[in-house]
Write a protein that holds these residues in place. Structure first.
Motif, PDB file in Angstrom:
ATOM      1  N   GLU A 725      -7.619  10.454   3.807  1.00  0.00           N
ATOM      2  CA  GLU A 725      -8.521  10.179   2.706  1.00  0.00           C
ATOM      3  C   GLU A 725      -9.939  10.599   3.086  1.00  0.00           C
ATOM      4  O   GLU A 725     -10.330  10.518   4.247  1.00  0.00           O
ATOM      5  N   HIS A 726     -10.703  11.031   2.090  1.00  0.00           N
ATOM      6  CA  HIS A 726     -12.080  11.453   2.301  1.00  0.00           C
ATOM      7  C   HIS A 726     -12.987  10.613   1.411  1.00  0.00           C
ATOM      8  O   HIS A 726     -12.630  10.239   0.294  1.00  0.00           O
ATOM      9  N   GLY A 727     -14.182  10.345   1.923  1.00  0.00           N
ATOM     10  CA  GLY A 727     -15.153   9.586   1.150  1.00  0.00           C
ATOM     11  C   GLY A 727     -14.848   8.094   1.165  1.00  0.00           C
ATOM     12  O   GLY A 727     -14.104   7.586   2.009  1.00  0.00           O
ATOM     13  N   LEU A 728     -15.425   7.381   0.206  1.00  0.00           N
ATOM     14  CA  LEU A 728     -15.240   5.936   0.124  1.00  0.00           C
ATOM     15  C   LEU A 728     -13.843   5.606  -0.387  1.00  0.00           C
ATOM     16  O   LEU A 728     -13.177   6.421  -1.018  1.00  0.00           O
ATOM     17  N   ALA A 729     -13.410   4.380  -0.082  1.00  0.00           N
ATOM     18  CA  ALA A 729     -12.123   3.921  -0.588  1.00  0.00           C
ATOM     19  C   ALA A 729     -12.167   3.882  -2.111  1.00  0.00           C
ATOM     20  O   ALA A 729     -13.117   3.356  -2.707  1.00  0.00           O
ATOM     21  N   SER A 730     -11.161   4.429  -2.720  1.00  0.00           N
ATOM     22  CA  SER A 730     -11.152   4.504  -4.182  1.00  0.00           C
ATOM     23  C   SER A 730     -10.907   3.122  -4.781  1.00  0.00           C
ATOM     24  O   SER A 730     -10.420   2.195  -4.125  1.00  0.00           O
ATOM     25  N   LEU A 731     -11.250   3.005  -6.047  1.00  0.00           N
ATOM     26  CA  LEU A 731     -11.035   1.748  -6.762  1.00  0.00           C
ATOM     27  C   LEU A 731      -9.561   1.404  -6.813  1.00  0.00           C
ATOM     28  O   LEU A 731      -9.186   0.224  -6.801  1.00  0.00           O
ATOM     29  N   GLN A 732      -8.709   2.431  -6.825  1.00  0.00           N
ATOM     30  CA  GLN A 732      -7.272   2.194  -6.887  1.00  0.00           C
ATOM     31  C   GLN A 732      -6.780   1.432  -5.665  1.00  0.00           C
ATOM     32  O   GLN A 732      -5.882   0.595  -5.765  1.00  0.00           O
ATOM     33  N   ILE A 733      -7.376   1.696  -4.496  1.00  0.00           N
ATOM     34  CA  ILE A 733      -6.961   0.991  -3.282  1.00  0.00           C
ATOM     35  C   ILE A 733      -7.312  -0.488  -3.380  1.00  0.00           C
ATOM     36  O   ILE A 733      -6.506  -1.367  -3.034  1.00  0.00           O
ATOM     37  N   TRP A 734      -8.524  -0.788  -3.868  1.00  0.00           N
ATOM     38  CA  TRP A 734      -8.908  -2.191  -4.038  1.00  0.00           C
ATOM     39  C   TRP A 734      -8.000  -2.888  -5.057  1.00  0.00           C
ATOM     40  O   TRP A 734      -7.558  -4.031  -4.835  1.00  0.00           O
ATOM     41  N   LEU A 735      -7.719  -2.188  -6.145  1.00  0.00           N
ATOM     42  CA  LEU A 735      -6.846  -2.786  -7.163  1.00  0.00           C
ATOM     43  C   LEU A 735      -5.440  -3.003  -6.634  1.00  0.00           C
ATOM     44  O   LEU A 735      -4.769  -3.969  -7.013  1.00  0.00           O
ATOM     45  N   THR A 736      -4.978  -2.105  -5.737  1.00  0.00           N
ATOM     46  CA  THR A 736      -3.647  -2.284  -5.141  1.00  0.00           C
ATOM     47  C   THR A 736      -3.583  -3.565  -4.317  1.00  0.00           C
ATOM     48  O   THR A 736      -2.606  -4.314  -4.388  1.00  0.00           O
ATOM     49  N   TRP A 737      -4.639  -3.812  -3.534  1.00  0.00           N
ATOM     50  CA  TRP A 737      -4.649  -5.045  -2.731  1.00  0.00           C
ATOM     51  C   TRP A 737      -4.617  -6.271  -3.635  1.00  0.00           C
ATOM     52  O   TRP A 737      -3.824  -7.204  -3.406  1.00  0.00           O
ATOM     53  N   PHE A 738      -5.443  -6.284  -4.665  1.00  0.00           N
ATOM     54  CA  PHE A 738      -5.470  -7.446  -5.557  1.00  0.00           C
ATOM     55  C   PHE A 738      -4.157  -7.585  -6.330  1.00  0.00           C
ATOM     56  O   PHE A 738      -3.705  -8.701  -6.600  1.00  0.00           O
ATOM     57  N   ARG A 739      -3.540  -6.446  -6.684  1.00  0.00           N
ATOM     58  CA  ARG A 739      -2.275  -6.513  -7.428  1.00  0.00           C
ATOM     59  C   ARG A 739      -1.175  -7.163  -6.598  1.00  0.00           C
ATOM     60  O   ARG A 739      -0.442  -8.036  -7.079  1.00  0.00           O
ATOM     61  N   TYR A 740      -1.065  -6.743  -5.317  1.00  0.00           N
ATOM     62  CA  TYR A 740      -0.029  -7.324  -4.470  1.00  0.00           C
ATOM     63  C   TYR A 740      -0.421  -8.705  -3.954  1.00  0.00           C
ATOM     64  O   TYR A 740       0.445  -9.471  -3.524  1.00  0.00           O
ATOM     65  N   ALA A 741      -1.713  -9.033  -3.987  1.00  0.00           N
ATOM     66  CA  ALA A 741      -2.134 -10.373  -3.576  1.00  0.00           C
ATOM     67  C   ALA A 741      -1.817 -11.425  -4.632  1.00  0.00           C
ATOM     68  O   ALA A 741      -1.779 -12.619  -4.320  1.00  0.00           O
ATOM     69  N   GLY A 742      -1.586 -11.017  -5.876  1.00  0.00           N
ATOM     70  CA  GLY A 742      -1.262 -11.996  -6.920  1.00  0.00           C
ATOM     71  C   GLY A 742      -1.659 -11.565  -8.308  1.00  0.00           C
ATOM     72  O   GLY A 742      -1.422 -12.285  -9.270  1.00  0.00           O
ATOM     73  N   GLY A 743      -2.303 -10.412  -8.412  1.00  0.00           N
ATOM     74  CA  GLY A 743      -2.649  -9.888  -9.720  1.00  0.00           C
ATOM     75  C   GLY A 743      -3.848 -10.584 -10.342  1.00  0.00           C
ATOM     76  O   GLY A 743      -4.692 -11.192  -9.666  1.00  0.00           O
TER      77      GLY A 743
END
Length: 900
Positions: A725-743
């Motif tokens: 990956e290049h640059g900052l972590a995308s918003l999709q990565i943050w949303l993936t963590w929250f989705r699997y953490a409980g949505g």
């Protein structure tokens, strides 16, 4: 015995832009400014901030980095010296113990002095910077107190001239704190990297030198955890090692200042801190116990995954995916059971360490007013800042204790591994380069054992340069055991004498193929000699196979474990590697078994022929089932395969002497008849004519040269490039963590807890402001808050104490709730992602495993899973809490300071 077999591959092509030298510090002002401000990193950071995923030219590459500084090089041999000395001591104690060592064995020498030797150049300066940071942190509250005292003495007059020196000192203290603190972090990280690099290098170096005794009870998962997890734990301890003394120093200094400012009442607040420390220690001790138990289940999980991946072809051909998934997830479930309790303990330490200074300051305030004193702004905010300065060491005390405990356990595991017995100590091993006349391979009274069930005994022979000794015998007679005994891979009896003088080359029965190009597999880290290389290809009949590889030729990657090669091609690559290394002693474990008869005779002749054979001058031991080559060797050793002589040498002599030898058992007689009655006679008679027709003459080294008319070939890659990956972590990565953490429900509840936690905290601080304002003794003896009139402190302190206590209880409740809830989400995310990853991994098509290095996959299920379980969960907790602090702080400042 030293084997000339290294695992380094051909170096990658140099980057288009040469790497810059690391900016080593000097005494010049410019160099010092660059080191303290890190301005030498500005070009790298600027390019990194401008990266775009769609623009390859903007990506950071290897050429943008500085060359590795010498202090971080893996060539640091301090740990290697320790491992060598410890291994020798282990061998001597095991084989020649003294009476004292028999009764009370001495503990192994500590690894700490050697780690300190590696880290000393940067670790000691880091300590000096930490001392300056602690001093500046303690000075800041004192300068704030001085400014507030000036304001209290002159409420209606200008204080510019009187307060300006304190303001400048306050600014200078903050500057010193910033520079010293970050310099300490940088130097501590550098020390940790140097130690981690040395530990990993020492572990792998030791692994290559382990003997049969040292490998007992050792599996892949243990070694993987040593380099992926235990080395990381030591690295984390090095990052914060100076907190072990700076935290107590800060606590003592703050205590003295509190005594000077508020008097003996401060002793009670400090007593609260001392009484709460056992609670933190008990929680940390429980964390260590849970971690020790969890590591065992982690090893079990890693071992199951490694077994499935190493035999992935068998796994898929037999449809064992679901069985392996069930077994892996079962081990994972047991691991998560302890992981959940460990992280809950960690969140508890976070709550306790955060509230410990708050409780201590609250008790101090209450006792202070109970003794008839009045809360003033100078005393309140000075005490608060002092306890804030105390909060950092107390917060990190519990965390540091947990890291030190984990690091100590990791250190002991590494010490035990480095203390394992090697294969070379105490025997007459050689392995160094010798003159041709001094090369020998001599075994006397040899006894080699594989476990308690099989032992090879009565082995005595001597092989000189230019001699070939063939070892034959039925299946299971001990031929491979003899070979492994010669290279120190199996146990030997105390009376065995193995004398090796010369550089050894070894070709195993199962060829070792690296995930690299065919040329890299042959060179095996040695310099490329085109003349020698061309002759080796000719001798092992590989030129035709290279033509079939396509336009890449010998620069074609041959895949994980050589998936693109046949069994015979793999064996000839192994023989080519042996021949290219120019061994003085060649040990070959049945390398001709995978070759057809014609190719086998051609390869044997070109390698061992007295006129031009590449191994003609070596002392060679050849295990073989190819009877056609027996008339051409100098001596033959026959291993017994009968019930009575299993594991014994039944014959040694020439081919002619073997013709008249009669075995003692029926099994031996039957085997000898099959050897003498095979096609050896016809083969021996026709070998010369056959080779004359099939072989191409091998020219001498001084005149031969590879063909220069061949067009240049381009390296072709079979293995996939690791995604990056290049640059900052995308918003999709943050949303993936929250989705699997409980949505969304998890996010909504967590946001509520964070809001209520910060609101309660701000209200607590605000109430202290209200409390201090009521200390005035002028014509307005009351305080009005939202229309509610409160009495002055001179009348009563009860309303202020009661409301302050209620706000503290509410703040503690929501702080506990948000800490535990974030950890709960992190564990849910880790469990769900691992389960999905394992299922997709084992159900992946076979081409994925053939084009992806096994090490990359194993790294995903070891180090990355540990980071997902522990590091990411803890960092997400701290990040979310820090965001709530930022929002709350910004809101408070906007409400107090008018917008300009």
């Amino acid at each position: 015995m030293e084997m000339e077999m290294t695992t380094s591959t051909e170096s990658p092509p140099p980057p288009t832009t040469p790497q810059k030298q690391w900016p080593l510090p000097t005494l010049s002002p410019i160099s010092q400014f660059s080191q303290w401000t890190y301005s030498y990193m500005t070009p790298l950071l600027r390019k990194g901030s401008r990266q775009k995923k769609s623009c390859a030219s903007s990506h950071l590459t290897h050429s943008d980095l500085y060359q590795l500084p010498p202090a971080l090089s893996s060539k640091n041999n301090a740990l290697s010296e320790y491992a060598q000395r410890r291994t020798t001591q282990t061998f001597e104690i095991n084989n020649n113990p003294t009476e004292t060592q028999k009764t009370s064995p001495s503990p192994p020498p500590s690894l700490l002095p050697h780690l300190f030797k590696i880290a000393k150049p940067t670790f000691l300066p880091a300590g000096c910077c930490q001392l300056a940071a602690v001093a500046s942190q303690i000075a800041i509250p004192l300068f704030v107190r001085s400014i507030l005292l000036v304001l209290e003495r002159n409420p209606y007059h200008s204080i510019f001239s009187e307060a300006l020196p304190y303001v400048l000192l306050l600014f200078l203290s903050n500057v010193i704190n910033a520079f010293a603190n970050h310099r300490h972090l940088h130097l501590s990280f550098t020390s940790g990297i140097a130690v981690r690099t040395a530990v990993i290098s020492a572990v792998y170096t030791k692994l290559l030198a382990l003997g049969p005794e040292g490998r007992e009870g050792l599996n892949d998962s243990v070694v993987t955890n040593l380099v992926a997890i235990d080395a990381q734990k030591i690295f984390e301890v090095m990052q914060e090692g100076h907190l072990a003394w700076s935290c107590p120093l800060a606590m003592v200094s703050v205590t003295v200042l509190l005594l000077l400012i508020m008097g003996p009442v401060t002793i009670v607040g400090m007593a609260v801190l001392v009484l709460l420390l056992p609670t933190v220690n008990a929680i940390v001790g429980r964390m260590v116990t849970l971690r020790e138990t969890r590591v065992g289940y982690t090893d079990e999980r890693v071992e199951d995954i490694t077994a499935a991946l190493r035999g992935v072809r068998v796994t898929k051909l037999n449809s064992f995916e679901e069985k392996f998934i069930e077994r892996i997830l079962g081990a994972r479930e047991r691991e998560v059971r302890f992981l959940r309790r460990e992280l809950m303990m960690w969140s508890s330490t976070l709550v306790v360490t955060v509230f410990t200074p708050i409780i201590a300051s609250s008790v101090t305030f209450m006792l202070y007013v109970a003794m008839g004193n009045v809360m003033t702004a100078s005393s309140v905010f000075t005490i608060l800042q002092l306890f804030v300065a105390l909060r950092f060491p107390i917060n990190y005390a519990g965390k540091l204790l947990g890291k030190v405990a984990a690091g100590y356990q990791a250190l002991k595991r590494i010490e035990m591994f480095l203390a394992r017995e090697g294969s070379m100590e105490g025997r007459a091993w050689g392995g160094e380069e010798c003159e041709d006349g001094e090369v020998t391979l001599d075994v006397a009274d040899g006894e080699f054992s594989v476990g308690p069930c099989f032992s090879l005994r009565g082995v005595s022979f001597c092989v000189s340069p230019g001699e070939i000794m063939a070892v034959i015998g039925p299946v299971g007679a001990g031929k491979s055991t003899l070979v492994k005994g010669l290279i120190g891979e199996v146990r030997t009896s105390p009376g065995t004498r193995v004398s090796v003088r010369g550089r050894i080359g070894y070709a195993s029965q199962i060829p070792f193929i690296m995930n690299a190009t065919l040329r890299d597999n042959i060179l095996f880290g040695l310099p490329y000699d085109p003349v020698r290389y061309d002759k080796v290809l000719e001798a092992t009949c590989l030129k035709r196979d290279i033509e079939l590889l396509g336009e890449g030729g010998d620069l074609t990657e041959i895949g994980e474990r050589g998936v693109t090669l046949s069994g015979g091609q793999k064996q000839r690559v192994s023989l080519a590697r042996l021949a290219y290394s120019r061994p003085q002693i060649a040990i070959l474990d049945d390398p001709l078994s995978a070759l057809d008869a014609t190719t086998g005779r051609a390869v044997f002749s070109r390698l061992f022929d007295e006129e031009g054979g590449l191994l003609a001058r070596a002392a060679s031991v050849l295990v073989t089932h190819a009877n056609a080559v027996l008339p051409r060797v100098h001596r033959i050793m026959v291993m017994g395969g009968g019930r009575d002589d299993l594991g014994r040498v039944v014959f040694q002599g020439t081919w002619k002497e073997l013709g008249t030898f009669e075995g003692e058992t029926e099994e031996d007689k039957s085997f000898l008849e099959s050897v003498r009655g095979g096609d050896t006679d016809d083969a021996a008679a026709s070998t010369n004519s056959t080779l004359q027709r099939e072989s191409i003459p091998i020219e001498s080294e001084t005149t031969s040269s590879p063909s220069s008319s061949c067009p240049p070939i381009k390296k072709t890659s079979l293995m996939t490039v690791e995604e990056r990956e290049h640059g900052l972590a995308s918003l999709q990565i943050w949303l993936t963590w929250f989705r699997y953490a409980g949505g969304f429900p998890f996010l909504a509840i967590l946001a509520s807890f964070l809001f209520l936690d910060r609101a309660a905290y701000v209200l607590t601080e605000w109430w202290l402001t209200v409390w201090s304002r009521s200390s005035t003794n002028d014509a307005t003896p009351t305080t009005v808050v939202n229309g509610i009139t409160l009495p002055s402190q001179y009348e009563t302190q009860a309303p202020y104490v009661i409301i302050y206590s209620i706000l503290l209880a509410v703040s503690f409740t929501f702080t506990t709730a948000r800490s535990l809830y974030v950890v709960k989400g992190g564990i849910s995310c880790s469990v769900a992602l691992f389960q999905r990853a394992v299922k997709r991994l084992l159900h992946a098509p076979m081409w994925y495993f053939e084009t992806t290095p096994l090490g990359r996959i194993i790294n995903r299920v070891t180090f990355d899973v540990e980071a997902l379980d522990i590091t990411l969960t803890q960092n997400m907790s701290i990040t979310l809490i820090a965001c709530s602090w930022f929002v709350a702080g910004g809101g408070v400042m906007l409400s107090i300071v008018p917008l300009v």
